[in-house]
Design a protein around this motif. Structure first.
Motif, mmCIF file in Angstrom:
data_model
loop_
_atom_site.group_PDB
_atom_site.id
_atom_site.type_symbol
_atom_site.label_atom_id
_atom_site.label_comp_id
_atom_site.label_asym_id
_atom_site.label_seq_id
_atom_site.Cartn_x
_atom_site.Cartn_y
_atom_site.Cartn_z
ATOM 1 N N TYR A 57 0.839 -1.200 0.000
ATOM 2 C CA TYR A 57 0.000 0.000 0.000
ATOM 3 C C TYR A 57 0.869 1.243 0.000
ATOM 4 C CZ TYR A 57 -3.973 -2.929 1.239
ATOM 5 O OH TYR A 57 -4.954 -3.886 1.223
ATOM 6 N N GLU A 58 0.370 2.273 -0.678
ATOM 7 C CA GLU A 58 1.018 3.585 -0.643
ATOM 8 C C GLU A 58 0.201 4.504 0.257
ATOM 9 O OE1 GLU A 58 1.531 5.468 -4.474
ATOM 10 O OE2 GLU A 58 2.399 7.295 -3.601
ATOM 11 N N ALA A 59 0.885 5.230 1.119
ATOM 12 C CA ALA A 59 0.213 6.164 2.025
ATOM 13 C C ALA A 59 0.119 7.551 1.381
ATOM 14 C CB ALA A 59 0.987 6.256 3.338
ATOM 15 N N LEU B 288 6.012 5.245 0.957
ATOM 16 C CA LEU B 288 5.861 6.616 1.455
ATOM 17 C C LEU B 288 6.354 7.586 0.394
ATOM 18 C CD1 LEU B 288 7.252 6.396 5.106
ATOM 19 C CD2 LEU B 288 4.858 6.428 4.364
ATOM 20 N N ASN B 289 5.658 8.700 0.260
ATOM 21 C CA ASN B 289 6.129 9.767 -0.626
ATOM 22 C C ASN B 289 7.051 10.687 0.157
ATOM 23 O OD1 ASN B 289 4.493 9.496 -3.243
ATOM 24 N ND2 ASN B 289 2.944 9.292 -1.639
ATOM 25 N N LEU B 290 8.192 10.980 -0.431
ATOM 26 C CA LEU B 290 9.141 11.862 0.233
ATOM 27 C C LEU B 290 9.329 13.137 -0.557
ATOM 28 C CD1 LEU B 290 12.076 9.558 1.355
ATOM 29 C CD2 LEU B 290 10.103 10.325 2.674
ATOM 30 N N MET C 254 11.174 5.973 -8.455
ATOM 31 C CA MET C 254 11.027 7.268 -9.122
ATOM 32 C C MET C 254 9.555 7.457 -9.463
ATOM 33 S SD MET C 254 12.603 8.934 -12.579
ATOM 34 C CE MET C 254 14.329 9.182 -12.195
ATOM 35 N N ASP C 255 8.933 8.424 -8.798
ATOM 36 C CA ASP C 255 7.497 8.678 -8.944
ATOM 37 C C ASP C 255 7.249 9.582 -10.151
ATOM 38 O OD1 ASP C 255 4.809 8.632 -8.332
ATOM 39 O OD2 ASP C 255 5.040 9.465 -6.312
ATOM 40 N N ASP C 256 6.054 9.506 -10.698
ATOM 41 C CA ASP C 256 5.635 10.393 -11.792
ATOM 42 C C ASP C 256 6.637 10.389 -12.939
ATOM 43 O OD1 ASP C 256 3.649 10.963 -10.012
ATOM 44 O OD2 ASP C 256 4.299 12.994 -9.567
HETATM 45 MG MG MG Z 1 3.607 8.400 -5.004
#
Ligand code: MG
Ligand code: C2E
Ligand code: MG
Ligand code: MG
Length: 281
Positions: A58-60, A113-115, A177-179
């Motif tokens: 899961y992503e928060a 987690l997004n940082l 690496m997001d987006d």
């Molecule tokens: Mg994200």
């Protein structure tokens, strides 16, 4: 007449800018109290194995319910938190809450987690996050940290980011690496930073069936991930047709409303068992 129109437009633009600045100042002030006043909470969105559709983690995501302004999107208040320096405190709060949740899940499930890039500036940030995970009894090998490319841009910060990645990866955590595809100098970042996973931005997935070029970009990104030996995940998957294409092209993981929307802590027992393929990489 054209000149007058132009002046009017400029005036409107100035007014809009001033309005935005007022909102920013207000949000920065209100955000300082948001944790103490319990206005922040997390939601969790499942990530699935593309082949089996088994949930692997899961992503928060952070949510802010402002008492007067209602729900404020993270895209709006995260930048405010970054500029005011509050992101450090908020980031550690997010980590604590998320670790407490993940401690209740099946141990095979990962936590993403997004940082924010700003968090890397705090010395010892990576160590602090890891030790909090251990305090909650969450194995650091279950952790994934998502960063956008903008996090890697600034030259002076580059070595700090690299060092933080090294510490996190040494503990068995993965860096995502997001987006992917929306930032700057994507390919050179891929070369310089040792990513474990690429997340294709949902704008490409949304256009998969409308724009041939988006389809080609997605297909090629999956192939790129494969040749670099890293996992590829697609975000924003909403339709079975999108899923079918992604599977055909060999995408490893998917995330989006088709699998599940962000929701309250899936919790012990309630969380679906992880697929046999287990840990997210
Ligand atoms: Mg994200
Ligand atoms: P992101 O990490 O790229 O997250 C994906 C966004 O897409 C999330 O928006 C998610 O709710 C949304 N989404 C997921 N599946 C679908 C789908 O199928 N269709 C559509 N249309 N949207 C989908 P959200 O929650 O508003 O978050 C926006 C961004 O804010 C995130 O982008 C992330 O960069 C940032 N963010 C959220 N939580 C945190 C946090 O705790 N810390 C930091 N630093 N940033 C955060
Ligand atoms: Mg994303
Ligand atoms: Mg995003």
């Amino acid at each position: 007449r054209a000149k007058a129109d132009g002046r009017n437009r400029a005036r409107l633009f100035d007014a809009a800018l001033r309005e935005r600045e007022r909102l920013r100042v207000r949000l920065a002030r209100d955000l300082e109290l948001a944790i103490a006043w319990r206005q922040l909470h997390l939601v969790f969105q499942p990530i699935a194995n593309a082949a089996t559709l088994g949930i692997i983690g899961y992503e928060a995501f952070l949510r802010w319910e402002h008492p007067d302004l209602g729900d404020i999107a993270p895209d709006l208040f995260i930048p405010v938190a970054e500029r005011s320096g509050l992101i450090e405190e908020i980031g550690l709060w997010v980590a604590d809450q998320a670790f407490a949740a993940a401690a209740e899940w099946d141990e095979c499930l990962s936590l993403s987690l997004n940082l924010s890039s700003v968090q890397f500036r705090a010395p010892g940030f990576a160590e602090a996050v890891l030790s909090r995970a251990r305090l909650h009894g969450v194995a650091t090998s279950r952790l994934e940290f998502e960063v956008t490319e903008n996090a890697m841009l600034v030259g002076v910060q580059r070595h700090e980011v690299l060092e933080a990645f090294r510490v996190l990866q040494a503990a068995g955590a993965r860096i995502v690496m997001d987006d992917f595809g929306t930032g700057h100098s994507t390919l050179s970042n891929l070369k310089d930073f040792n990513f474990d996973k690429l997340k294709i931005d949902r704008s490409f997935i949304a256009e998969l069936h409308d724009h041939e070029s988006s389809a080609l970009i997605v297909k090629t990104t999956i192939a790129l991930g494969k040749s670099l030996g890293i996992k590829v995940v697609a975000e924003g998957v909403e339709t079975p047709a999108q899923l079918a294409e992604l599977k055909l092209w060999g995408c490893d993981q998917i995330q989006g409303y088709l699998i599940g929307r962000p929701a309250a802590n899936p919790g012990r027992g309630a969380a679906p068992r992880a697929s046999g393929l287990s840990l997210a990489r």
